[in-house]
Structures are given as C-alpha cells and as structure tokens.
Write a protein that holds these residues in place. Sequence first.
Motif, PDB file in Angstrom:
ATOM      1  N   ALA A 154       0.938  -1.312  -0.055  1.00 21.86           N
ATOM      2  CA  ALA A 154       0.095   0.198   0.147  1.00 21.86           C
ATOM      3  C   ALA A 154       0.636   1.387   0.628  1.00 21.86           C
ATOM      4  O   ALA A 154       1.898   1.293   1.171  1.00 21.86           O
ATOM      5  CB  ALA A 154      -1.119  -0.361   1.236  1.00 21.86           C
ATOM      6  N   ASP A 155       0.588   2.667  -0.679  1.00 26.18           N
ATOM      7  CA  ASP A 155       1.037   3.608  -1.179  1.00 26.18           C
ATOM      8  C   ASP A 155       0.626   4.406   0.233  1.00 26.18           C
ATOM      9  O   ASP A 155      -0.669   4.491  -0.432  1.00 26.18           O
ATOM     10  CB  ASP A 155       1.190   3.457  -2.002  1.00 26.18           C
ATOM     11  CG  ASP A 155       2.322   3.277  -3.141  1.00 26.18           C
ATOM     12  OD1 ASP A 155       3.285   2.402  -2.440  1.00 26.18           O
ATOM     13  OD2 ASP A 155       2.430   3.197  -4.113  1.00 26.18           O
ATOM     14  N   PRO A 185      10.615   2.516   1.757  1.00 24.35           N
ATOM     15  CA  PRO A 185      10.699   3.146   0.168  1.00 24.35           C
ATOM     16  C   PRO A 185       9.822   4.425   1.437  1.00 24.35           C
ATOM     17  O   PRO A 185       8.246   4.057   0.866  1.00 24.35           O
ATOM     18  CB  PRO A 185       9.684   2.178  -0.204  1.00 24.35           C
ATOM     19  CG  PRO A 185       9.489   0.667   0.251  1.00 24.35           C
ATOM     20  CD  PRO A 185       9.702   0.879   1.444  1.00 24.35           C
ATOM     21  N   VAL A 186      10.704   5.340   0.274  1.00 31.81           N
ATOM     22  CA  VAL A 186       9.943   6.701   0.486  1.00 31.81           C
ATOM     23  C   VAL A 186       9.820   7.489  -1.588  1.00 31.81           C
ATOM     24  O   VAL A 186      11.119   6.371  -1.616  1.00 31.81           O
ATOM     25  CB  VAL A 186      10.175   7.944   1.364  1.00 31.81           C
ATOM     26  CG1 VAL A 186      10.680   7.474   2.819  1.00 31.81           C
ATOM     27  CG2 VAL A 186      11.905   8.078   0.969  1.00 31.81           C
ATOM     28  N   PHE A 187       9.446   8.245  -1.532  1.00 31.48           N
ATOM     29  CA  PHE A 187       9.217   8.339  -3.133  1.00 31.48           C
ATOM     30  C   PHE A 187       8.492  10.087  -3.129  1.00 31.48           C
ATOM     31  O   PHE A 187       7.843  10.340  -1.772  1.00 31.48           O
ATOM     32  CB  PHE A 187       8.739   7.697  -4.101  1.00 31.48           C
ATOM     33  CG  PHE A 187       7.227   7.281  -3.643  1.00 31.48           C
ATOM     34  CD1 PHE A 187       6.193   8.098  -3.765  1.00 31.48           C
ATOM     35  CD2 PHE A 187       6.836   6.185  -2.615  1.00 31.48           C
ATOM     36  CE1 PHE A 187       4.899   7.722  -3.875  1.00 31.48           C
ATOM     37  CE2 PHE A 187       5.459   5.908  -2.722  1.00 31.48           C
ATOM     38  CZ  PHE A 187       4.426   6.943  -3.528  1.00 31.48           C
ATOM     39  N   ALA A 188       9.397  10.667  -4.121  1.00 29.61           N
ATOM     40  CA  ALA A 188       8.428  11.779  -4.630  1.00 29.61           C
ATOM     41  C   ALA A 188       8.629  12.155  -5.463  1.00 29.61           C
ATOM     42  O   ALA A 188       9.119  11.942  -6.692  1.00 29.61           O
ATOM     43  CB  ALA A 188       9.897  12.534  -3.757  1.00 29.61           C
ATOM     44  N   ASN A 189       7.941  12.764  -6.056  1.00 29.97           N
ATOM     45  CA  ASN A 189       7.520  13.243  -7.842  1.00 29.97           C
ATOM     46  C   ASN A 189       7.016  14.906  -8.325  1.00 29.97           C
ATOM     47  O   ASN A 189       6.322  15.400  -7.131  1.00 29.97           O
ATOM     48  CB  ASN A 189       6.300  11.767  -8.101  1.00 29.97           C
ATOM     49  CG  ASN A 189       6.850  10.710  -8.341  1.00 29.97           C
ATOM     50  OD1 ASN A 189       7.533  10.237  -8.169  1.00 29.97           O
ATOM     51  ND2 ASN A 189       5.958   9.569  -7.510  1.00 29.97           N
ATOM     52  N   ILE A 190       8.219  15.418  -8.693  1.00 32.71           N
ATOM     53  CA  ILE A 190       7.380  16.473  -9.445  1.00 32.71           C
ATOM     54  C   ILE A 190       6.709  16.399 -10.641  1.00 32.71           C
ATOM     55  O   ILE A 190       7.488  15.334 -11.862  1.00 32.71           O
ATOM     56  CB  ILE A 190       8.638  17.085  -9.632  1.00 32.71           C
ATOM     57  CG1 ILE A 190      10.274  17.513  -8.581  1.00 32.71           C
ATOM     58  CG2 ILE A 190       8.390  18.651 -10.196  1.00 32.71           C
ATOM     59  CD1 ILE A 190      10.879  18.509  -8.257  1.00 32.71           C
ATOM     60  N   ILE A 191       5.381  16.440 -10.740  1.00 34.81           N
ATOM     61  CA  ILE A 191       5.342  16.416 -11.593  1.00 34.81           C
ATOM     62  C   ILE A 191       4.112  17.990 -12.520  1.00 34.81           C
ATOM     63  O   ILE A 191       3.519  18.138 -12.264  1.00 34.81           O
ATOM     64  CB  ILE A 191       3.663  15.702 -11.422  1.00 34.81           C
ATOM     65  CG1 ILE A 191       4.355  14.441 -10.699  1.00 34.81           C
ATOM     66  CG2 ILE A 191       2.701  15.372 -12.598  1.00 34.81           C
ATOM     67  CD1 ILE A 191       2.888  13.367 -10.380  1.00 34.81           C
ATOM     68  N   ALA A 192       4.922  18.071 -13.802  1.00 41.02           N
ATOM     69  CA  ALA A 192       3.760  19.428 -14.714  1.00 41.02           C
ATOM     70  C   ALA A 192       3.049  18.873 -15.858  1.00 41.02           C
ATOM     71  O   ALA A 192       3.181  17.600 -16.175  1.00 41.02           O
ATOM     72  CB  ALA A 192       5.315  19.879 -14.870  1.00 41.02           C
ATOM     73  N   ASN A 193       1.862  19.805 -15.732  1.00 37.99           N
ATOM     74  CA  ASN A 193       0.635  19.477 -16.678  1.00 37.99           C
ATOM     75  C   ASN A 193       1.055  20.415 -17.509  1.00 37.99           C
ATOM     76  O   ASN A 193      -0.063  21.793 -17.293  1.00 37.99           O
ATOM     77  CB  ASN A 193      -0.290  19.196 -15.892  1.00 37.99           C
ATOM     78  CG  ASN A 193      -1.402  18.454 -17.174  1.00 37.99           C
ATOM     79  OD1 ASN A 193      -1.439  18.905 -18.239  1.00 37.99           O
ATOM     80  ND2 ASN A 193      -2.536  17.954 -16.304  1.00 37.99           N
ATOM     81  N   PRO A 194       1.919  20.628 -18.734  1.00 32.95           N
ATOM     82  CA  PRO A 194       1.967  21.878 -19.823  1.00 32.95           C
ATOM     83  C   PRO A 194       0.788  21.738 -20.553  1.00 32.95           C
ATOM     84  O   PRO A 194       0.256  23.719 -20.599  1.00 32.95           O
ATOM     85  CB  PRO A 194       2.381  21.625 -20.914  1.00 32.95           C
ATOM     86  CG  PRO A 194       2.995  20.283 -19.765  1.00 32.95           C
ATOM     87  CD  PRO A 194       2.897  19.937 -18.912  1.00 32.95           C
ATOM     88  N   GLY A 200       5.835  10.386  -0.934  1.00 35.76           N
ATOM     89  CA  GLY A 200       5.214   9.020  -0.072  1.00 35.76           C
ATOM     90  C   GLY A 200       5.581   7.884   0.504  1.00 35.76           C
ATOM     91  O   GLY A 200       6.854   8.291   0.142  1.00 35.76           O
ATOM     92  N   PHE A 201       4.902   7.511   1.049  1.00 34.02           N
ATOM     93  CA  PHE A 201       5.955   5.507   1.358  1.00 34.02           C
ATOM     94  C   PHE A 201       5.046   4.631   0.560  1.00 34.02           C
ATOM     95  O   PHE A 201       3.936   4.626   0.988  1.00 34.02           O
ATOM     96  CB  PHE A 201       6.464   6.345   2.590  1.00 34.02           C
ATOM     97  CG  PHE A 201       4.993   6.250   3.525  1.00 34.02           C
ATOM     98  CD1 PHE A 201       4.618   4.922   4.161  1.00 34.02           C
ATOM     99  CD2 PHE A 201       4.610   7.424   3.897  1.00 34.02           C
ATOM    100  CE1 PHE A 201       3.600   5.734   4.947  1.00 34.02           C
ATOM    101  CE2 PHE A 201       3.538   7.663   4.744  1.00 34.02           C
ATOM    102  CZ  PHE A 201       2.975   6.514   5.316  1.00 34.02           C
TER     103      PHE A 201
END
Length: 244
Positions: free
Chosen positions: A37-38, A221-230, A240-241
Amino acid sequence: MNVLFLIKKVRWIMLLSASLFVTKINAQTGVSVNLEADVVSSYVWRGFKQAGASIQPSLGVEYKGVSLSAWASTDIAGDDKKEVDFTLGYAVSGFNASLTDYWWDGEYANRYFSYPAEGNAGHLLEASISYTLSEAFPLTVSWNTFLLGRGNKKANGDNSFSTYIEASYPFVVKDMEFSISAGFIPWESAVYGADMDGFKFTNIQLGATRDIKINERFSLPVFANIIANPAVEDIHFVFGFRIK
C-alpha cells in the motif's frame, strides 16, 4: 450489442478468470503474490490531480507472465473520492499487454453493478501495451486507449477512444533510484476533460525513490515526484511511502 451489457460481460469475465486463475495456481510453484500500500500526499494520474492525501492498496498474483491485480485509492480527508481498478495482464521479454476496468465514481455512488447515475462515468475499459527496450537501455514506451464506457463519450455520443502515450526511463544516482517520463494525449479525449481537444502534453515527471532502513528486517521505501502538466499549466510535488 448494448455497450453497458458488453462492459458488464467483460468485467465478469475478468473476475471469473481471476477466480479460476487463483484456484489453478494454488498448488503450483513459481507463483508470485504481492500485497502493498502507498500513502501519498496527493493522488495525481497522468498529470491530472484526482484527490488529496490518499491511501492506495494493491494486491496482485503473477504466474508464468500472466497477472491479475486489484488497485484502489481512497482519500484520507474524507472527501468521498474512491477508485477501484482491476487489471488482467501478460508480460514476456519486455512486452506487456493489459486490460483494466476503472471505476472512480466515488463513495456513495452506489451503482457499481448498474448503469451510472447522471454526472458519473461508471466503468471504463482500457487496453494498454508497453515495451521495454533492454536492461542496458531500459526505455519503456506505453500506449493506453479507453475502449468502452460512458465517460469515454464525446458530446455527440461518439466514442472518443481517449488515448495516453508515455515514455519513461529509470536511472540510479548513488543509492537513489530516479525516473523521468513524459506523456501526451494525441487527439480529442473525453476521459481527460473537455479541454483536451487535440495533441497535448499532460505529464512531464521526475521521480525519486529511496529505502530508509528501520532495522535489519524492515526498510521503508519513500518517494517524491515532481509532476508538471503543460496542457493546463499545473504542477504537483507528491511525497509518499510504501508499506510492503
């Protein structure tokens, strides 16, 4: 053939296949079962925000390349945003094909097994294919097209065959895993919104994952996402983890 009837038929075939598949592999070796689960600060899908902080469990079974999985997302804030998806897939030599039943009408829609109420999308069926070039150059290209569903209709009632195409590439810097990806919509798409009326990039993403060691037996496990929507000039930074 009635579209609703066809969607129901495909959905029940997927669920029946899952039951038969699990029964068959129960006594087999070489079976892989995954439960995790995230927990994420926000739920962003293909560049579009779906909900705030959410819990996203998944359960999957794989045997000789054939997989059956369930994935869900429920918002933590109690805004009644709920999604439950089932996927039947097959993978071999870098190639992957799958069929996914999406249902994201949310809590209290209460029409999972019947035609959706006005304003809801109901079930949507998507076919996906992807290919990873090689271990030495692990570029993955995927094509995802919605085939059926009320939410996939244009204003005139025609099927829009909403499609999303993405390329992604993973790499490692020191002890941290990274990935970069870019995805676009090639033509008019009802699923992604009325403004998606032609070719548009909706997802440019940089992600990073790292395991934090808690003790000798457990790491987080930890994670990070930079998300751009042009396409809509939006940007997200998701943390998240994962619990395995």
